[in-house]
Design an enzyme around this catalytic site. Sequence first.
Site, mmCIF file in Angstrom:
data_model
loop_
_atom_site.group_PDB
_atom_site.id
_atom_site.type_symbol
_atom_site.label_atom_id
_atom_site.label_comp_id
_atom_site.label_asym_id
_atom_site.label_seq_id
_atom_site.Cartn_x
_atom_site.Cartn_y
_atom_site.Cartn_z
ATOM 1 N N ASP A 201 0.838 -1.205 0.000
ATOM 2 C CA ASP A 201 0.000 0.000 0.000
ATOM 3 C C ASP A 201 0.870 1.251 0.000
ATOM 4 O OD1 ASP A 201 -2.754 1.410 0.700
ATOM 5 O OD2 ASP A 201 -1.309 2.121 2.188
ATOM 6 N N LYS A 205 1.419 4.424 -2.997
ATOM 7 C CA LYS A 205 1.383 5.864 -2.724
ATOM 8 C C LYS A 205 2.714 6.523 -3.062
ATOM 9 C CE LYS A 205 -1.909 4.929 0.981
ATOM 10 N NZ LYS A 205 -2.077 4.775 2.448
#
Length: 437
Positions: A201, A205
């Site tokens: 994750d 980003k």
Amino acid sequence: MKQINVGLLGIGTVGGGTFNVLMRNQQEIAGRAGHSIVITKVADRNLELARQVTAGQVSLTDDAFSVVNDPDIDVVVELIGGYGIAKELVLTAIRNGKHVVTANKALIALHGNEIFAAAREQGVIVAFEAAVAGGIPIIKALREGLAANRIEWIAGIINGTTNFILTEMREKGLAFADVLGEAQRLGYAEADPTFDVEGIDAAHKLMILAAIGFGMPMKFDQAYTEGITRLESKDIRYAEELGYRVKLLGITKRSEAGVELRVHPTLIPEKRLVANVNGAMNAVLVKGDAVGPTLYYGAGAGAEPTASAVIADLVDVARMMTTEVAARVPYLGFQSGQIVDLAVMPISEISSAYYLRLRVSDKPGVLAEVTRILGDRAISIDAMMQKEPAEGEDQADIVILTHTTVEKNMDMAIAAIEALSAIEGKVTRIRMEELGR
């Protein structure tokens, strides 16, 4: 005042927050946007949940394609997540001439190049502020507020789940598995926490931040990703004794050799501001050549913090809908013709200082052999700590902090150290960063 009709795909945590904030602050939002922004249609597989959240105020459907194909919808807000059906829905909306707002970091990191190209061809806007760091407006800061700067590096705590786990491990001395269970009970971690705890994750980003910071295309498959599952509470305790905190950081730097793109546990001096970002909070450090280091802090997830970013994007879309395409803020901050295909450096070529923890037999000559191996590979030692063996044991922990060296040299040194008969198990390695002031 013209009404902007919004189709919302997904009415879960973020979708529900977006609906509620937009309803609650409708007058202020319209005053800033210059248009009335109204969710007129919601798609979700759970129609009963959708009815509860919307209280019957909008049209509901379980067919998301009926929203993206609806000629009365001006903007599609995609909050489904993933990169299967979400990608198809977003590209269909773009083909239909609709603007898109998304919080889907995986979709942008993996398929952003294709999505942006399709949007440019159709002359529509794709906005994704909520894809990185929740309610922190880091994309707007990078794309607009820091437009005068040559961005040198970006580093951030950009996953709240892992930051919560590391904070609890440090403050309570608990093992990773115990804190993960608590994070799941509190709703900070998913039932399957792999994307969070393995750093995936955060890497999604980080790829978006690097693309905006350096004006490069998405290259997620080249990002180095390492999670926190192998960290032990003793490593966090030893780091604390040496004046450091352990955080899972996303780090991207630009140099003549290329771009570093890496996510991994990192030792940070405890006096640094980012080292004191605790719990589920996020923080992003950006170093520009003109402005110097800047820090952006806030809630990186949650219904209303993320909704804040989603609705800010809706306001931007409403303002820009009547603007000539060439006058709009580019998706990645650079005009499309100025995106440069920068090389991503392999992790073996990056330079870092290191924390090493070795479990060794408590006998003479072991430490001398370890230091010889490091010295033979031009790795100098900054600090060292040897713990006494526990009662009844004949093995002890040795912790070494090194000066900066190239990762491939450290790889060779660790392999040689692990081959020693006096070494028990694997050497624990954590990279170290100073991160500005």
